[in-house]
Every structure is written in C-alpha cells, then in structure tokens.
Write an enzyme that holds these catalytic residues in place. Structure first.
Site, PDB file in Angstrom:
ATOM      1  N   GLY A   9     -31.178   1.113  76.269  1.00  0.00           N
ATOM      2  CA  GLY A   9     -30.713   0.891  77.433  1.00  0.00           C
ATOM      3  C   GLY A   9     -30.356   2.017  78.758  1.00  0.00           C
ATOM      4  O   GLY A   9     -29.553   1.613  79.398  1.00  0.00           O
ATOM      5  N   ALA A  11     -32.123   3.471  80.633  1.00  0.00           N
ATOM      6  CA  ALA A  11     -32.399   3.446  81.997  1.00  0.00           C
ATOM      7  C   ALA A  11     -31.794   2.880  83.230  1.00  0.00           C
ATOM      8  O   ALA A  11     -32.001   3.106  84.508  1.00  0.00           O
ATOM      9  CB  ALA A  11     -33.826   3.137  82.079  1.00  0.00           C
ATOM     10  N   GLY A  72     -30.088  -4.849  76.964  1.00  0.00           N
ATOM     11  CA  GLY A  72     -29.952  -6.266  76.505  1.00  0.00           C
ATOM     12  C   GLY A  72     -30.540  -6.931  77.886  1.00  0.00           C
ATOM     13  O   GLY A  72     -30.738  -6.246  78.858  1.00  0.00           O
ATOM     14  N   TYR A 152     -27.907 -16.627  75.595  1.00  0.00           N
ATOM     15  CA  TYR A 152     -27.417 -15.328  75.777  1.00  0.00           C
ATOM     16  C   TYR A 152     -26.035 -15.253  75.039  1.00  0.00           C
ATOM     17  O   TYR A 152     -25.751 -14.590  74.131  1.00  0.00           O
ATOM     18  CB  TYR A 152     -27.131 -15.061  77.497  1.00  0.00           C
ATOM     19  CG  TYR A 152     -26.549 -13.599  77.682  1.00  0.00           C
ATOM     20  CD1 TYR A 152     -27.111 -12.365  77.139  1.00  0.00           C
ATOM     21  CD2 TYR A 152     -25.084 -13.532  78.165  1.00  0.00           C
ATOM     22  CE1 TYR A 152     -26.554 -11.411  77.618  1.00  0.00           C
ATOM     23  CE2 TYR A 152     -24.689 -12.255  78.299  1.00  0.00           C
ATOM     24  CZ  TYR A 152     -25.298 -11.478  78.124  1.00  0.00           C
ATOM     25  OH  TYR A 152     -24.752  -9.939  78.412  1.00  0.00           O
TER      26      TYR A 152
HETATM   27  P1  NAI Z   1     -28.803  -3.376  82.775  1.00  0.00           P
HETATM   28  O1  NAI Z   1     -30.000  -4.456  83.039  1.00  0.00           O
HETATM   29  O2  NAI Z   1     -28.501  -2.345  84.128  1.00  0.00           O
HETATM   30  O3  NAI Z   1     -29.536  -2.378  81.817  1.00  0.00           O
HETATM   31  C1  NAI Z   1     -30.114  -3.046  80.547  1.00  0.00           C
HETATM   32  C2  NAI Z   1     -30.989  -1.805  80.167  1.00  0.00           C
HETATM   33  O4  NAI Z   1     -31.792  -2.593  78.715  1.00  0.00           O
HETATM   34  C3  NAI Z   1     -32.541  -1.642  81.060  1.00  0.00           C
HETATM   35  O5  NAI Z   1     -32.586  -0.243  81.274  1.00  0.00           O
HETATM   36  C4  NAI Z   1     -33.549  -2.346  80.547  1.00  0.00           C
HETATM   37  O6  NAI Z   1     -34.599  -1.726  80.850  1.00  0.00           O
HETATM   38  C5  NAI Z   1     -33.234  -2.355  79.052  1.00  0.00           C
HETATM   39  N1  NAI Z   1     -33.794  -3.252  78.146  1.00  0.00           N
HETATM   40  C6  NAI Z   1     -34.078  -4.652  78.446  1.00  0.00           C
HETATM   41  N2  NAI Z   1     -34.690  -5.137  77.705  1.00  0.00           N
HETATM   42  C7  NAI Z   1     -35.380  -4.208  76.863  1.00  0.00           C
HETATM   43  C8  NAI Z   1     -36.451  -4.122  75.918  1.00  0.00           C
HETATM   44  N3  NAI Z   1     -36.895  -5.326  75.579  1.00  0.00           N
HETATM   45  N4  NAI Z   1     -36.337  -3.150  75.031  1.00  0.00           N
HETATM   46  C9  NAI Z   1     -36.045  -1.845  75.658  1.00  0.00           C
HETATM   47  N5  NAI Z   1     -35.065  -1.886  76.603  1.00  0.00           N
HETATM   48  C10 NAI Z   1     -34.621  -2.979  77.492  1.00  0.00           C
HETATM   49  O7  NAI Z   1     -27.539  -4.005  82.293  1.00  0.00           O
HETATM   50  P2  NAI Z   1     -26.160  -3.584  81.822  1.00  0.00           P
HETATM   51  O8  NAI Z   1     -25.288  -4.150  82.540  1.00  0.00           O
HETATM   52  O9  NAI Z   1     -26.271  -2.152  81.767  1.00  0.00           O
HETATM   53  O10 NAI Z   1     -26.348  -3.957  80.382  1.00  0.00           O
HETATM   54  C11 NAI Z   1     -25.979  -3.386  79.132  1.00  0.00           C
HETATM   55  C12 NAI Z   1     -25.273  -4.167  78.196  1.00  0.00           C
HETATM   56  O11 NAI Z   1     -24.283  -4.594  78.370  1.00  0.00           O
HETATM   57  C13 NAI Z   1     -26.124  -5.626  77.806  1.00  0.00           C
HETATM   58  O12 NAI Z   1     -26.411  -5.368  76.303  1.00  0.00           O
HETATM   59  C14 NAI Z   1     -25.738  -6.729  78.532  1.00  0.00           C
HETATM   60  O13 NAI Z   1     -25.946  -7.639  77.583  1.00  0.00           O
HETATM   61  C15 NAI Z   1     -24.236  -6.171  78.293  1.00  0.00           C
HETATM   62  N6  NAI Z   1     -23.310  -6.932  79.203  1.00  0.00           N
HETATM   63  C16 NAI Z   1     -23.484  -6.763  80.386  1.00  0.00           C
HETATM   64  C17 NAI Z   1     -22.556  -7.336  81.297  1.00  0.00           C
HETATM   65  C18 NAI Z   1     -22.779  -7.256  82.898  1.00  0.00           C
HETATM   66  O14 NAI Z   1     -22.117  -8.090  83.662  1.00  0.00           O
HETATM   67  N7  NAI Z   1     -23.507  -6.469  83.346  1.00  0.00           N
HETATM   68  C19 NAI Z   1     -21.432  -8.220  80.835  1.00  0.00           C
HETATM   69  C20 NAI Z   1     -21.487  -8.299  79.630  1.00  0.00           C
HETATM   70  C21 NAI Z   1     -22.116  -7.587  78.615  1.00  0.00           C
END
Ligand code: NAI
Length: 258
Positions: A9, A11, A72, A152
């Site tokens: 993740g 990026a 994610g 989720y």
């Molecule tokens: P984000 O959407 O900014 O980053 C997620 C990254 O995961 C992206 O770079 C995306 O390309 C990558 N990704 C998604 N599917 C993929 C796949 N199939 N293969 C490879 N890469 C993939 O989101 P964020 O907020 O940085 O999320 C990071 C983690 O935090 C996730 O696991 C999310 O569930 C968790 N999270 C986020 C919250 C929020 O409010 N943003 C709250 C609670 C947990």
C-alpha cells in the site's frame, strides 16, 4: 546495517506516509502496490501475491528486517476480503522466511475500528480456515442479500483474530518476530476522502466512529505507530491490535473490553 523494510500500500495514504518516515530514517524500503511501486502487484490474486513475494525477495537480497501490510480497500465487495485478509496473510506467510534471516525482524498489519462492527460470521470462519474460495462465495452471497457493507468489517475482524492466533506461534513469536496491528478510526487518506465529502455519509461515519480525541487522524499518525511496532525497540509486544482511533474503541466498547 541498513534495515530493509517491505511496505504494501506504499503508493497512497498510510503506507506512503510510512515509506517517507522509514526512508528519512535511512532504511531501504521496498514498496508494494498495484499502483506505482518498486513491486507492482495485485494482492487480491494468488498470482499477484506470489509474484510480489518473489520480487520482494529479489530486491531484499534474501533478508527483510520488517514487513508492514497497509494495502487495503474499503468496498462493500468481496474484493475487500481478497485484499484485506488473504492479501495480507498470504503475503506475510510468503515473506516470513526472509524475516527469519534478519537479526531483529518485525511485522505489522493495518486493521480497523470497523473490525469491531457487525460482521458476516461465515466469511470470517472461511477466512480463518484459510479457504479463500469459500470466503469469496459467502462474500458474494452477502452482497446479494444486501449485506455487502459487512464485508469490510468482516475482513478486518478476521485479520485481527488471525493475528491473535498467529503471533504467539512457533513461526512468529518462537522465531523472534513480533506481529502486531494498528487499527485506525477515520484517517484523512484518499480512501476516506470521498466519504467525508458527502455530508450524509460523513454523519453516518461520525456516529459509527466517534473520535473525541482530536478527531480524524492524518496518515502520518498511523504510520508513526506502525513505525514503532516494527522498530527494534519493540522487543516484547506481540499479538496486539492497537486502536489509534481518537478514542472510538473505548467510546464504543466501553470499560468491559480491554
Ligand atoms: P489508501 O486508499 O490511501 O491506500 C491504500 C493503498 O492500497 C493504495 O495505494 C492502493 O493502491 C493499495 N491497494 C489497494 N488494493 C490493492 C491491491 N489489490 N493490490 C495492491 N495494492 C492495493 O488508503 P489508506 O487509508 O492508506 O489505507 C491503508 C490501510 O488502512 C487499509 O488497510 C485500510 O483498510 C486501513 N484503514 C484506513 C482507514 C481510513 O479511514 N482511511 C481507517 C481504518 C483502516
């Protein structure tokens, strides 16, 4: 010795913030993402996971000091189960041999406060049996019955339960590898941005995830907690799901859960 850390993740959002932090500390970071990254791979598929493990192994020259699984998706779709659960546990299992080659290896994953919300138990059971096909079939059934929003939370609950079981096994604690999770509340990343722009959705989120301490968190706040979990200073914490959530978990689940 320069620490070599793999971050999925990388990026965007939390993963990207962590890459910046680790790089500034002088670590060599191997980013994994389906978007622009050192290793471009789709972690929702077995093919992508296998290739990611192989490419990380090559770039890490056989030794990894840390792995952090941030990638994610928060969609009401079976892909949430593929990426958030199987994309994490399979990747960690694949990279574990590289961790055992390091003197002080560490691993961390990203859960969510959503893991404490209503779930689809059949999806979780299939995840914990390591049966991806059954988990996806149940997830598709959940979508058809209008319960897609449970996927989720189910993926994150399953991940937390897997962590509790796995962290203390011979493969992890026995091999000297702390394995923990940070579970955020609402984070101001590209994942949450579209939800927060919609007033009605924002209201639903604020009710579901009350954050009395300082409100929504910046990605760097979550990255800082992950940074400590995989630091060499963490010698004795393992199997923990750390809620970095502005007080949401304590508000919602109260004093009985600790
Ligand atoms: P984000 O959407 O900014 O980053 C997620 C990254 O995961 C992206 O770079 C995306 O390309 C990558 N990704 C998604 N599917 C993929 C796949 N199939 N293969 C490879 N890469 C993939 O989101 P964020 O907020 O940085 O999320 C990071 C983690 O935090 C996730 O696991 C999310 O569930 C968790 N999270 C986020 C919250 C929020 O409010 N943003 C709250 C609670 C947990």
């Amino acid at each position: 010795m320069t620490r070599r850390i793999a971050v999925t993740g990388s990026a965007s959002g939390i993963g990207k913030a962590l890459v910046g932090m680790l790089t500034a500390q002088g670590a060599t970071v191997i980013g994994v993402d389906r978007d622009t990254a050192d290793v471009r791979a789709d972690l929702s598929t077995d093919e992508g996971r296998t290739r990611a493990v192989a490419e990380v192994a090559e770039l890490a020259a056989g030794r990894l000091d840390g792995v952090v699984a941030c990638a994610g998706v928060s969609l009401p779709d079976p892909i949430a189960v593929s990426v958030n659960y199987f994309g994490v546990v399979r990747l960690l299992a694949g990279l574990r041999p590289l961790l055992t080659a390091a003197p002080q290896p560490r691993a961390a994953v990203v859960g969510s406060i959503a893991g404490t919300q209503p779930v689809d138990q059949a999806v979780i059971d299939a995840c914990l049996r390591d049966d991806e096909q059954a988990a996806l079939e149940r997830a598709r059934a959940a979508v058809e019955s209008g319960a897609g929003s449970r996927l989720y939370p189910s993926s994150k609950s399953a991940l937390a339960q897997w962590l509790r079981r796995t962290a203390v096994t011979a493969d992890w604690a026995g091999a000297g590898i702390p394995l923990n999770a940070v579970a955020p509340g609402v984070v101001l990343s590209p994942m949450a941005a579209p939800l927060l722009e919609d007033e009605a959705m924002k209201k639903v989120m604020d009710e579901a995830v009350p954050m009395p301490l300082n409100g929504y968190a910046e990605p760097g706040v979550i990255a800082a907690a992950l940074d400590w979990l995989i630091s060499t200073g963490n010698t004795h914490m393992t199997g923990q799901v750390i809620y970095v959530d502005g007080g949401a978990d304590a508000t919602l689940r109260g004093p009985e859960v600790f």
